[in-house]
Design an enzyme around this catalytic site. Sequence first.
Site, PDB file in Angstrom:
ATOM      1  N   ARG A   1      45.229  30.321  47.577  1.00  0.00           N
ATOM      2  CA  ARG A   1      45.513  31.124  48.760  1.00  0.00           C
ATOM      3  C   ARG A   1      44.483  30.923  49.851  1.00  0.00           C
ATOM      4  O   ARG A   1      44.780  30.885  51.018  1.00  0.00           O
ATOM      5  CB  ARG A   1      45.549  32.611  48.394  1.00  0.00           C
TER       6      ARG A   1
ATOM      7  N   SER B   1      49.259  40.329  43.382  1.00  0.00           N
ATOM      8  CA  SER B   1      49.946  41.361  42.593  1.00  0.00           C
ATOM      9  C   SER B   1      49.210  42.690  42.698  1.00  0.00           C
ATOM     10  O   SER B   1      49.838  43.752  42.806  1.00  0.00           O
ATOM     11  CB  SER B   1      50.025  40.952  41.119  1.00  0.00           C
TER      12      SER B   1
ATOM     13  N   LYS C   1      43.152  43.570  29.308  1.00  0.00           N
ATOM     14  CA  LYS C   1      43.365  43.898  30.722  1.00  0.00           C
ATOM     15  C   LYS C   1      44.553  44.841  30.836  1.00  0.00           C
ATOM     16  O   LYS C   1      45.623  44.551  30.314  1.00  0.00           O
ATOM     17  CB  LYS C   1      43.640  42.585  31.485  1.00  0.00           C
TER      18      LYS C   1
ATOM     19  N   HIS D   1      53.934  33.849  44.247  1.00  0.00           N
ATOM     20  CA  HIS D   1      54.142  33.124  42.992  1.00  0.00           C
ATOM     21  C   HIS D   1      55.424  32.290  43.074  1.00  0.00           C
ATOM     22  O   HIS D   1      55.448  31.125  42.678  1.00  0.00           O
ATOM     23  CB  HIS D   1      54.317  34.091  41.807  1.00  0.00           C
TER      24      HIS D   1
HETATM   25  P1  ADP Z   1      45.831  35.208  37.269  1.00  0.00           P
HETATM   26  O1  ADP Z   1      45.691  36.551  36.629  1.00  0.00           O
HETATM   27  O2  ADP Z   1      45.674  34.055  36.339  1.00  0.00           O
HETATM   28  O3  ADP Z   1      45.073  35.034  38.584  1.00  0.00           O
HETATM   29  P2  ADP Z   1      48.186  35.598  38.817  1.00  0.00           P
HETATM   30  O4  ADP Z   1      49.420  36.156  38.235  1.00  0.00           O
HETATM   31  O5  ADP Z   1      47.457  36.441  39.800  1.00  0.00           O
HETATM   32  O6  ADP Z   1      47.337  35.126  37.620  1.00  0.00           O
HETATM   33  O7  ADP Z   1      48.495  34.211  39.548  1.00  0.00           O
HETATM   34  C1  ADP Z   1      49.106  33.133  38.908  1.00  0.00           C
HETATM   35  C2  ADP Z   1      49.081  31.916  39.826  1.00  0.00           C
HETATM   36  O8  ADP Z   1      49.728  32.208  41.046  1.00  0.00           O
HETATM   37  C3  ADP Z   1      47.687  31.450  40.228  1.00  0.00           C
HETATM   38  O9  ADP Z   1      47.721  30.050  40.355  1.00  0.00           O
HETATM   39  C4  ADP Z   1      47.472  32.084  41.554  1.00  0.00           C
HETATM   40  O10 ADP Z   1      46.525  31.374  42.336  1.00  0.00           O
HETATM   41  C5  ADP Z   1      48.851  31.953  42.135  1.00  0.00           C
HETATM   42  N1  ADP Z   1      49.113  32.935  43.175  1.00  0.00           N
HETATM   43  C6  ADP Z   1      48.970  34.263  43.124  1.00  0.00           C
HETATM   44  N2  ADP Z   1      49.313  34.843  44.293  1.00  0.00           N
HETATM   45  C7  ADP Z   1      49.687  33.819  45.110  1.00  0.00           C
HETATM   46  C8  ADP Z   1      50.123  33.734  46.466  1.00  0.00           C
HETATM   47  N3  ADP Z   1      50.222  34.818  47.228  1.00  0.00           N
HETATM   48  N4  ADP Z   1      50.427  32.517  46.962  1.00  0.00           N
HETATM   49  C9  ADP Z   1      50.290  31.425  46.190  1.00  0.00           C
HETATM   50  N5  ADP Z   1      49.868  31.429  44.923  1.00  0.00           N
HETATM   51  C10 ADP Z   1      49.560  32.604  44.382  1.00  0.00           C
END
Ligand code: ADP
Length: 159
Positions: A90, A127, A41, A17
């Site tokens: 990703r 996450s 959730k 992130h």
């Molecule tokens: P959501 O629940 O909306 O998927 P996340 O918190 O998982 O939210 O992710 C928020 C943003 O960060 C999204 O655009 C997701 O694609 C991006 N993201 C999550 N993990 C990574 C990563 N390892 N590398 C790049 N972007 C990521």
Amino acid sequence: MRRVVCPGSYDPVTNGHLDIISRASRLYDEVVVAVLINISKKSLFTVDERAEMIAEVTKQYGNVVVEKFHGLTVDFCRERDIPVIVRGLRAVSDFDYELQIAQMNHQLAGVETMFMATNPLYSFLSSSLVKEVAQYGGDVSGLVPESVQQRLIRRFSQS
Ligand code: ADP
């Protein structure tokens, strides 16, 4: 002023992130990290904790603000007059879903979505995987900031 929103659950924020947020912060005048309040959730951290962790680790960028929101991302964008969403991609597996959301958001409100290709160092990182590893005592340093790692250890030692 050119502003962009990076929406997500951030439960918790990872180095993947942060890679996206920091790169967006170099392209735009202001990055609004919008932390989703999702009552249906189950999350490990409360929305306040998630927002606090992000604020802590993005202070150094100087142009990142953290807000909490519920409902549609496009409504959040409309209320603040932010025309662009940035999402990290990703792998191809992210693409199908992200494309649908982006097209829906454009249809609903004319909001554009910019996709940023993740740094390959973090393409396996999510996450949920971080939580799973941390829950069983695995080492997540290098995957999340130090302060987040400490919070994960504390949270799992309580349960
Ligand atoms: P959501 O629940 O909306 O998927 P996340 O918190 O998982 O939210 O992710 C928020 C943003 O960060 C999204 O655009 C997701 O694609 C991006 N993201 C999550 N993990 C990574 C990563 N390892 N590398 C790049 N972007 C990521």
